[in-house]
Design a protein around this motif. Sequence first.
Motif, PDB file in Angstrom:
ATOM      1  N   ASP A  28       0.859  -1.186   0.000  1.00 46.78           N
ATOM      2  CA  ASP A  28       0.000   0.000   0.000  1.00 46.78           C
ATOM      3  C   ASP A  28       0.898   1.240   0.000  1.00 46.78           C
ATOM      4  O   ASP A  28       1.656   1.470   0.951  1.00 46.78           O
ATOM      5  N   THR A  30       0.906   5.261  -0.032  1.00 45.82           N
ATOM      6  CA  THR A  30       0.058   6.424   0.236  1.00 45.82           C
ATOM      7  C   THR A  30       0.862   7.692  -0.041  1.00 45.82           C
ATOM      8  O   THR A  30       1.944   7.881   0.521  1.00 45.82           O
ATOM      9  N   GLU A  32       0.265  11.800  -0.110  1.00 49.26           N
ATOM     10  CA  GLU A  32      -0.629  12.912   0.216  1.00 49.26           C
ATOM     11  C   GLU A  32      -2.062  12.434   0.454  1.00 49.26           C
ATOM     12  O   GLU A  32      -3.023  13.022  -0.041  1.00 49.26           O
ATOM     13  N   GLY A  33      -2.197  11.323   1.181  1.00 55.43           N
ATOM     14  CA  GLY A  33      -3.506  10.800   1.548  1.00 55.43           C
ATOM     15  C   GLY A  33      -4.169   9.926   0.508  1.00 55.43           C
ATOM     16  O   GLY A  33      -5.231   9.344   0.769  1.00 55.43           O
ATOM     17  N   VAL A  34      -3.577   9.801  -0.666  1.00 51.13           N
ATOM     18  CA  VAL A  34      -4.137   8.963  -1.732  1.00 51.13           C
ATOM     19  C   VAL A  34      -3.438   7.608  -1.707  1.00 51.13           C
ATOM     20  O   VAL A  34      -2.216   7.530  -1.873  1.00 51.13           O
ATOM     21  N   LYS A  35      -4.230   6.547  -1.498  1.00 54.55           N
ATOM     22  CA  LYS A  35      -3.649   5.209  -1.351  1.00 54.55           C
ATOM     23  C   LYS A  35      -3.745   4.431  -2.658  1.00 54.55           C
ATOM     24  O   LYS A  35      -4.770   4.439  -3.334  1.00 54.55           O
ATOM     25  N   TRP A  73       4.846  10.689   1.840  1.00 59.59           N
ATOM     26  CA  TRP A  73       4.511   9.363   1.332  1.00 59.59           C
ATOM     27  C   TRP A  73       4.835   8.297   2.374  1.00 59.59           C
ATOM     28  O   TRP A  73       5.625   8.510   3.295  1.00 59.59           O
ATOM     29  N   SER A  74       4.221   7.132   2.197  1.00 58.45           N
ATOM     30  CA  SER A  74       4.531   5.987   3.055  1.00 58.45           C
ATOM     31  C   SER A  74       4.233   4.703   2.285  1.00 58.45           C
ATOM     32  O   SER A  74       3.394   4.684   1.382  1.00 58.45           O
ATOM     33  N   SER A  81       4.558  -0.812   8.565  1.00 59.85           N
ATOM     34  CA  SER A  81       5.182   0.298   7.854  1.00 59.85           C
ATOM     35  C   SER A  81       6.597  -0.077   7.429  1.00 59.85           C
ATOM     36  O   SER A  81       7.420  -0.483   8.246  1.00 59.85           O
ATOM     37  N   SER A  84       8.828   5.667   4.919  1.00 56.24           N
ATOM     38  CA  SER A  84       8.044   6.893   4.728  1.00 56.24           C
ATOM     39  C   SER A  84       9.009   8.046   4.545  1.00 56.24           C
ATOM     40  O   SER A  84      10.209   7.932   4.832  1.00 56.24           O
TER      41      SER A  84
END
Length: 216
Positions: A28, A30, A32-35, A73-74, A81, A84
């Motif tokens: 996954d 991500t 800026e909040g978009v996965k 980002w992450s 995790s 990031s």
Amino acid sequence: MATVNAPSDTQYVFDPVLFTMEGAGEYDITIEGVKTKVSAIANTAVFDASGLLKSLFTINTLSNGTVRKNVAWSVVQAGVSLASGIFEVVYGSNKVVSFSGDGAHITLRWISRRGELDSYEFCIYQDSRKLENIQTAGIGGLTYKLAFDQINKITLFAAMVDRETFESFTAIQESAIVQASVPDGWYNVEVEVKEYKRTKAALQDFDITIVLPNER
């Protein structure tokens, strides 16, 4: 454990912005909040984030003069995790194609009809740019360009070549691969197809137009 190779310095939205994950499974990502979910093939997963990054620059942000952003980002796998960070992104391109030589010539190589790798240093006649496939939107009474293809064509020529050489040059447009010499190797280009007419003269000028890959 899986490893992540992510951008860390300044990135440009019209160039590839690659995340590479080594290890089997799904990831996954991500930004800026978009996965986005990416699956590994042969233990490697690659994600080009340039399309997502373009969407971060709206007409309103561009109108306000915002052409640079810091992006967070992450990367997560199975809830764990992996990495990031933050990098700067620019609404532009950092692609620069520099050909080998003195700036007045370009060397091409191609596969001849005999199945041999031929090359020749051509003179530059004309370098042109134009926009195609322009997509626009009308906002607030103004028309904005949302997307377009930037076409860069370079016309090359060889002056007063004999009939055998002229004939061999016509095979360039038939070659599966045509490359131009650059300082660090060879750069793939396209050739604009045209009709060649041989005259009865012993010597004849030859010209050919190469098309560089879309720069935006």
